[in-house]
Design an enzyme around this catalytic site. Structure first.
Site, short mmCIF file in Angstrom:
data_model
loop_
_atom_site.label_atom_id
_atom_site.label_comp_id
_atom_site.label_asym_id
_atom_site.label_seq_id
_atom_site.Cartn_x
_atom_site.Cartn_y
_atom_site.Cartn_z
N CYS A 124 0.81 -1.22 0.00
CA CYS A 124 0.00 0.00 0.00
C CYS A 124 0.84 1.27 0.00
O CYS A 124 0.31 2.36 -0.22
CB CYS A 124 -0.94 -0.01 1.20
SG CYS A 124 -1.94 -1.51 1.31
N HIS A 259 -3.45 6.67 2.16
CA HIS A 259 -3.85 5.35 1.68
C HIS A 259 -5.26 5.06 2.14
O HIS A 259 -5.62 5.30 3.30
CB HIS A 259 -2.88 4.28 2.20
CG HIS A 259 -3.39 2.88 2.04
ND1 HIS A 259 -3.91 2.41 0.86
CD2 HIS A 259 -3.49 1.86 2.94
CE1 HIS A 259 -4.29 1.15 1.03
NE2 HIS A 259 -4.05 0.81 2.27
N ASN A 290 -10.39 -0.66 -0.67
CA ASN A 290 -8.94 -0.59 -0.49
C ASN A 290 -8.27 -1.25 -1.68
O ASN A 290 -8.34 -2.47 -1.85
CB ASN A 290 -8.57 -1.30 0.82
CG ASN A 290 -7.07 -1.33 1.09
OD1 ASN A 290 -6.26 -1.06 0.21
ND2 ASN A 290 -6.70 -1.67 2.31
#
Length: 334
Positions: A124, A259, A290
């Site tokens: 990420c 993020h 996500n």
């Protein structure tokens, strides 16, 4: 004998992001489609994560298809073609080939051959890692224009019965072109890792276990509470260091683009950083999910496309995830 002095490459003093593009999985998946196997509810997912829907790609779309679409959109936004690109950096943890690098295939697809091309695996944080590398390549004179792509098909690693991470994940790609600038457009990258916490976000088992022990397809797991505490209490100071390194304060920035891990993490980081209410916050997770390395460029692309921020705005971005790894920088939006 006198040895010759080598000539070193030199480049421009400053860089900036010249263009951005995004691609999301073609299917919209609401919470209600996922709650059965995890014995949960739409309300539970919304309260814990802020996610209402997530975007996932169909069986006929792979991670390179998403990356190519985002890359072409970024080139168009920058007013460039593949022939203008000197290096391609692809950040992904969901490309299934150990070799060759997916970046080389993308370079060929967009007409960037013979650009340098390589993949990075920083989960990420991968997009912010790529921005740091692209900034350095351009300023060093090694490349003039660098294409940075974060692309993931996270749905390939979902266990529908897992309550720790499966309902969070979506598919997509975001891409930017980094090139020379007359004024500073990318602040110093603040980055690092903590491998002692590698088990906090992990693949269930290695591909060797799948082959040799019949362990089945590996999926993703996370220690939710540990990750939440780490992200909130240790990543806010990293974001502050990025502000300090860039010589700006929270009052100077126009947007905060973290993020897209969890809406509760985002809200807590805002409090820790004491961001003014005037700062626009990227919240693409609500209906994209996500998307790991793709999440920051996708959230950025959305803010620009919807007019929530404008070209030239100052944004603080930070990525963090499996490794554990992290990276942050302040950037001028394209």
């Amino acid at each position: 004998m006198t040895r010759p002095t080598l000539t070193q490459a030199t480049g421009p003093a400053h860089t900036r992001i010249l263009g951005i593009g995004g691609a999301r999985g073609e299917n919209t998946v609401p919470n209600d489609d996922l709650v059965g196997p995890i014995d949960s509810s739409d309300e539970w997912i919304r309260q814990r994560t802020g996610i209402v829907t997530r975007r996932r790609a169909g069986a006929g779309t792979d991670v390179l298809d998403l990356a190519e679409k985002a890359a072409l959109a970024a080139l168009a936004h920058a007013g460039l073609t593949g022939a203008d690109i000197d290096a391609v950096i692809l950040s992904t943890v969901t490309y299934f080939h150990q070799t060759p690098a997916g970046a080389a295939i993308i370079a060929d697809r967009i007409g960037a051959t013979p650009a340098a091309a390589f993949d990075i695996s920083a989960a990420c944080a991968g997009y912010c890692y790529g921005i740091g590398q692209a900034d350095a390549l351009v300023r060093a004179g090694t490349a003039r224009n660098v294409l940075v792509i974060g692309a993931e098909k996270m749905s390939e690693f979902v266990d529908p019965t897992d309550r720790s991470i499966s309902f969070l994940l979506g598919d997509g790609a975001g891409a930017v072109v980094v090139g020379p600038s007359d004024t500073p457009g990318i602040g110093p990258t603040v980055w690092g890792s903590d491998g002692s916490q590698a088990q906090a976000i992990r693949q269930t088992h290695s591909w060797l276990a799948t082959r040799d022990e019949g362990a089945g397809w590996p999926t993703l797991r996370q220690e939710g509470q540990s990750v939440f505490k780490w992200a909130v209490w240790q990543m806010a100071p990293v974001a502050q260091k990025a502000l300090d390194a860039a010589g700006v304060t929270a009052d100077d920035i126009d947007a905060f683009i973290p993020h897209q891990a969890n809406m509760r993490i985002i809200d807590q980081m805002i409090k820790q950083l004491k961001l003014p209410e005037s700062v626009v916050v990227g919240r693409d997770i609500a209906d994209t999910g996500n998307t790991s390395a793709a999440s920051i460029p996708l959230a950025t692309e959305r803010l620009l496309r919807e007019g929530q921020v404008s070209s030239g705005a100052l944004a603080l971005q930070i990525g963090f995830g499996a490794g554990l790894v992290y990276a942050a920088q302040v950037v001028v939006l394209p």
